[in-house]
Design a protein around this motif. Structure first.
Motif, PDB file in Angstrom:
ATOM      1  N   THR A  56     -11.341   6.131   1.510  1.00 16.32           N
ATOM      2  CA  THR A  56     -10.115   6.294   0.732  1.00 16.32           C
ATOM      3  C   THR A  56     -10.411   6.866  -0.649  1.00 16.32           C
ATOM      4  OG1 THR A  56      -8.991   4.517   1.910  1.00 16.32           O
ATOM      5  CG2 THR A  56      -8.146   5.072  -0.267  1.00 16.32           C
ATOM      6  N   VAL A 100      -8.187   1.833  -5.449  1.00 15.39           N
ATOM      7  CA  VAL A 100      -8.548   0.940  -4.347  1.00 15.39           C
ATOM      8  C   VAL A 100      -8.788  -0.453  -4.930  1.00 15.39           C
ATOM      9  CG1 VAL A 100     -10.209   0.433  -2.521  1.00 15.39           C
ATOM     10  CG2 VAL A 100      -9.617   2.813  -3.042  1.00 15.39           C
ATOM     11  N   SER A 116      -0.141   6.386   3.561  1.00 14.62           N
ATOM     12  CA  SER A 116      -1.000   5.283   3.126  1.00 14.62           C
ATOM     13  C   SER A 116      -2.272   5.183   3.959  1.00 14.62           C
ATOM     14  CB  SER A 116      -0.229   3.956   3.186  1.00 14.62           C
ATOM     15  OG  SER A 116       0.197   3.700   4.513  1.00 14.62           O
ATOM     16  N   THR A 117      -2.672   6.293   4.587  1.00 10.68           N
ATOM     17  CA  THR A 117      -3.893   6.306   5.395  1.00 10.68           C
ATOM     18  C   THR A 117      -4.848   7.378   4.883  1.00 10.68           C
ATOM     19  OG1 THR A 117      -3.019   7.902   7.010  1.00 10.68           O
ATOM     20  CG2 THR A 117      -2.579   5.558   7.427  1.00 10.68           C
ATOM     21  N   SER A 118      -6.115   7.291   5.307  1.00 11.31           N
ATOM     22  CA  SER A 118      -7.140   8.240   4.854  1.00 11.31           C
ATOM     23  C   SER A 118      -7.931   8.793   6.041  1.00 11.31           C
ATOM     24  CB  SER A 118      -8.090   7.553   3.864  1.00 11.31           C
ATOM     25  OG  SER A 118      -7.383   7.054   2.755  1.00 11.31           O
ATOM     26  N   GLU A 125      -4.512   1.330  -2.249  1.00 13.96           N
ATOM     27  CA  GLU A 125      -5.060   0.816  -0.982  1.00 13.96           C
ATOM     28  C   GLU A 125      -5.710  -0.539  -1.234  1.00 13.96           C
ATOM     29  OE1 GLU A 125      -5.519   2.870   2.079  1.00 13.96           O
ATOM     30  OE2 GLU A 125      -7.427   2.193   2.899  1.00 13.96           O
ATOM     31  N   GLU A 139       0.841  -1.203   0.000  1.00 15.09           N
ATOM     32  CA  GLU A 139       0.000   0.000   0.000  1.00 15.09           C
ATOM     33  C   GLU A 139       0.875   1.252   0.000  1.00 15.09           C
ATOM     34  OE1 GLU A 139      -4.185  -1.023   2.118  1.00 15.09           O
ATOM     35  OE2 GLU A 139      -2.468  -0.891   3.478  1.00 15.09           O
ATOM     36  N   ARG A 161      -5.639  12.209   2.050  1.00 13.59           N
ATOM     37  CA  ARG A 161      -4.646  11.142   2.062  1.00 13.59           C
ATOM     38  C   ARG A 161      -3.400  11.602   2.809  1.00 13.59           C
ATOM     39  NH1 ARG A 161      -5.316   5.781   1.809  1.00 13.59           N
ATOM     40  NH2 ARG A 161      -3.666   4.671   0.672  1.00 13.59           N
TER      41      ARG A 161
END
Length: 472
Positions: A33, A45, A121-123, A19, A14, A118
């Motif tokens: 995401t 995604v 690598s997280t939302s 993702e 990721e 974003r």
């Protein structure tokens, strides 16, 4: 996209733009995401891939497709045109669902009533202040801030002498006919497209405003010279308000006052060669870019120039416009946030060619053989860092930057006198110098030595006392 292509992507793990979700049971998280991708640079995604990168796929039925369509409907504003959904078979039973997301054209987007962005690598949920900032920008998509009517401002609030000066430059630059010089201010403003519905727009105030009112607090520049390499102690600091041309002039003066210039006399050519530690043209280009392209809709925003012993940082609030990335502008992409402002600066020759700013800065530094400038951009600011080839920490006679051979005989005598006396007025120096010279010539030599970073002054211009810069 083929299964093999998906496998290559999944093998990388990721990232900022990819993702993985195990199944549509995590559809809600998947669309957070999707929302974040819309509000950023886009991404993909993959549903049917575990967090560990194992491709398992899942069954896709009519119900699955209806569930996905329902989640899409929760995106506001409508984002259908920025999404593409495809299904790639893993085996005879299961498929990978991949949702490709383009950067949205009407940010900020919200999913199920909440905005996301974003971060690596997280939302996570987008901060409220950032969401409000983007809402303002979205409201200006049809009419950028600089093209909006300057509420409460009149042509009388503009510096008419400055307007005429810029017209002369535009005529010399062959962007306006010679007849424009004799035209009224109102006609000139129309030529520059700074009038809308018979009223001046914000761009006119930013460019030519005089004694700018409280309605334009963002027309400000903050200048600082710090001791050392951090912000613990100021050596010099100014907060200045004014129109673009005033801020440009004050910024340049501050930079030239604090950046050393190595000087060398070439006897056979009877001329003096001066080499600044960083090319002034490169810094000027960066400052002009900030003045032309910063986000003026942020009322508390400003341009900042911070000089340390090892670098110069120039940054402005607002980051890049929607759809613009650092990589794009490094390769010549141009999408002026403030078209009206940029157009006037282009016509009068301050901006040569749109889309060349960063490339010019890099090339100027390369030609001067100084470190390559660094560029940083996020949602909140745009920053340029010029690293010095060596420290500019004040040192007696600036031995790191120049040798005594680089000074003229007259300059050497001035330095020696100040070295003995510690400090002296211009009158005292004139009396002590063996070589006869006029007050005007002496003052010119003192200014040259100051620009070299060898001496400094204190007190008013008429009663200034000059002294050597020593180690601190």
């Amino acid at each position: 996209m083929t299964l093999d292509q998906i496998k290559e992507i999944v093998a990388q793990g990721e990232s900022h733009t990819f993702e993985f979700k195990k199944s549509t049971a995590l559809l809600h998280a998947a669309f957070k995401t999707v929302c974040a991708f819309l509000n950023g640079e886009g991404g993909t995604v993959f549903i049917g891939v575990t967090d560990q990168g194992k491709i398992i796929g899942q069954e896709v039925s009519d119900k699955t497709q209806r569930e996905i369509a329902e989640e899409i409907s929760k995106l506001e504003p409508s984002a259908q045109s920025y999404l593409s959904i495809d299904y790639v078979p893993v085996d005879n039973r299961n498929k990978i669902i991949f949702i490709k997301v383009k950067a949205g054209g009407h940010i900020p987007y919200a999913y199920d009533g909440r905005p996301y962005h974003r971060v690596q690598s997280t939302s996570p949920k987008m901060p409220q202040h950032r969401y409000e900032q983007l809402i303002i920008k979205r409201g200006q998509l049809n009419h950028a801030w600089d093209s909006l009517i300057a509420i409460g401002s009149k042509p009388e609030d503009l510096n008419h002498d400055l307007v005429l000066s810029i017209v002369n430059q535009a005529v010399n630059n062959k962007e306006l006919p010679a007849s424009a010089i004799n035209e009224s201010t109102s006609k000139i403003l129309e030529r520059f497209k700074l009038v809308r519905d018979h009223q001046i727009i914000n761009a006119a105030m930013v460019l030519f405003g005089k004694d700018l009112p409280l309605d334009y607090p963002q027309c400000q520049i903050k200048l600082a010279r710090f001791k050392g390499v951090n912000k613990r102690e100021f050596l010099d600091s100014h907060h200045l308000n004014g129109n673009i041309f005033e801020l440009l002039e004050q910024g340049e003066l501050f930079i030239k006052r604090h950046l050393p210039v190595a000087a060398k006399v070439v006897p056979e050519q009877f001329r003096r060669i001066e080499t600044p530690i960083i090319p002034f043209d490169a810094i000027r280009e960066a400052l002009l870019n900030a003045l032309a392209h910063r986000d003026y809709s942020i009322r508390e925003g400003t341009i900042n120039i911070a000089i340390y012993d090892n670098r110069l940082e120039l940054y402005s609030n607002g980051g890049l416009p929607p759809g613009v990335t650092l990589e794009k502008i490094k390769h010549g992409f141009s999408k002026p946030r403030n078209y009206c402002i940029a157009d006037v600066l282009h016509k009068c020759g301050y901006i040569e060619t749109w889309g060349r700013g960063i490339q010019n800065i890099i090339e100027l530094c390369k030609e001067a053989r100084v470190p390559k400038p660094q560029f940083f951009a996020d949602d909140l600011e745009f920053k340029v860092i010029f690293k010095f080839p060596h420290s500019i920490k004040p040192e007696l006679l600036k031995e790191v930057e120049m040798s005594r051979d680089n000074l003229t005989t007259r300059q050497t005598e001035i330095v020696e006198i100040l070295g003995k006396l510690g400090e002296a007025s211009a009158k005292k120096l004139k009396q002590s110098i063996k070589i006869a010279l006029s007050e005007r010539t002496l003052y010119r030599e003192l200014i040259t030595l100051r620009n070299m970073g060898i001496i400094a002054s204190k007190g008013s211009t008429t009663n200034a006392v000059w002294y050597m810069l020593k180690n601190k």
